[in-house]
Write an enzyme that holds these catalytic residues in place. Sequence first.
Site, PDB file in Angstrom:
ATOM      1  N   GLU A  33       1.481  -1.063  -0.190  1.00  0.00           N
ATOM      2  CA  GLU A  33       0.200   0.507  -0.226  1.00  0.00           C
ATOM      3  C   GLU A  33       1.246   1.421  -0.680  1.00  0.00           C
ATOM      4  O   GLU A  33       2.200   0.727   0.192  1.00  0.00           O
ATOM      5  CB  GLU A  33      -1.055  -0.411   1.511  1.00  0.00           C
ATOM      6  CG  GLU A  33      -1.956  -0.390   1.005  1.00  0.00           C
ATOM      7  CD  GLU A  33      -3.030   0.345   0.301  1.00  0.00           C
ATOM      8  OE1 GLU A  33      -2.432   1.735   0.197  1.00  0.00           O
ATOM      9  OE2 GLU A  33      -4.142   0.294   0.415  1.00  0.00           O
TER      10      GLU A  33
ATOM     11  N   ASN B 257     -10.189   5.949   1.758  1.00  0.00           N
ATOM     12  CA  ASN B 257      -9.556   5.370   1.343  1.00  0.00           C
ATOM     13  C   ASN B 257      -9.671   6.265  -0.103  1.00  0.00           C
ATOM     14  O   ASN B 257     -10.437   7.211   0.047  1.00  0.00           O
ATOM     15  CB  ASN B 257      -9.638   4.237   0.375  1.00  0.00           C
ATOM     16  CG  ASN B 257      -8.739   2.795   0.768  1.00  0.00           C
ATOM     17  OD1 ASN B 257      -7.638   3.113   0.505  1.00  0.00           O
ATOM     18  ND2 ASN B 257      -9.640   1.674   0.631  1.00  0.00           N
TER      19      ASN B 257
ATOM     20  N   ASP C  78      -9.641   2.064  -4.127  1.00  0.00           N
ATOM     21  CA  ASP C  78      -8.995   1.442  -3.563  1.00  0.00           C
ATOM     22  C   ASP C  78      -8.118   3.146  -3.143  1.00  0.00           C
ATOM     23  O   ASP C  78      -8.874   4.007  -3.815  1.00  0.00           O
ATOM     24  CB  ASP C  78      -8.101   0.482  -3.024  1.00  0.00           C
ATOM     25  CG  ASP C  78      -7.436  -0.012  -2.526  1.00  0.00           C
ATOM     26  OD1 ASP C  78      -6.868   0.977  -2.030  1.00  0.00           O
ATOM     27  OD2 ASP C  78      -7.910  -1.403  -1.863  1.00  0.00           O
TER      28      ASP C  78
END
Length: 295
Positions: free
Chosen positions: A16, A146, A202
């Site tokens: 991430e 997100n 996302d």
Amino acid sequence: MNQIEIAYDQPMQLGECPLWHAGEAALYWVDISAMQVHRLRPADGVHAMWQLPAEPGCIGRHAGGGLVVAMRTGVVHLNTDSGELTHIADAPYDTATARFNDGRCDAAGRFWAGTIYEPRDHAGAQLYAIEKDKVRPAGNPVTVSNGLGFSGDSRILYHSDTTAHRICSYEFDLENGVIGAGRVLKQFAMDKSAADYGGRPDGAAVDSEDAYWCAMYEGGRLLRLSPAGEVLQEVILPVRCPTMMAFGGADLRTLYITSVSEKRSAAELQKYPASGCILSLRVDVPGRIEPAYIA
């Protein structure tokens, strides 16, 4: 659009928050589940890793050097020369049910970090602003925060709720760090069993033309959206679960993409062997240099 390449071939569990550091010509990212921060210098392939005591949700450049890191247990400064961690602020939530997730810095030097509410039974997460080493709640209730991003003039803040399959855009007051009125930028279909299910939003990044790039988790693709929410471009990826992207390279035209390997089926990992790796591709429109956190 050039071919998609593997920039780093060791799979992350939950890769991430890629972050390009122009001064170091290096890419940083986190593996949330492994509780690690990683750095890669693409020019020579040199890789470094820092093991943390809790899950890092997001990172930003620190104006004093190193990184600001939002972990489950709170916000810290990571000295990337010595590896030393310095406490900045405690987590402002119950760490048994929540942790920091996606985030980035604004042009005034604040570090914005959203949370994920792990029971996922209601919108128990939100955004927080870290400024001058203090954490304050900034609203925007969601279940999984997100997709945080800012327009080039800092008048728009983008924010998504992955669980709701929704991206919103909000008026933003940079001087005071206040989020204003919002609207739905893009609502995606909720039925995961549908034949045309394309994933849910996302992490994100905004390019120099103010187009919003979004990673579609379980959709195996990236979308480039206009400020009005129109799909300008779709990029099909060799992973099913991309998580976020960052513009890097000397011209900021290399897009680096993180992805997931954990909790994916054996069949999926066999079909998508690059799952969890760091991907890259060249794009036509460059990004912008990410601002740094100012303590």
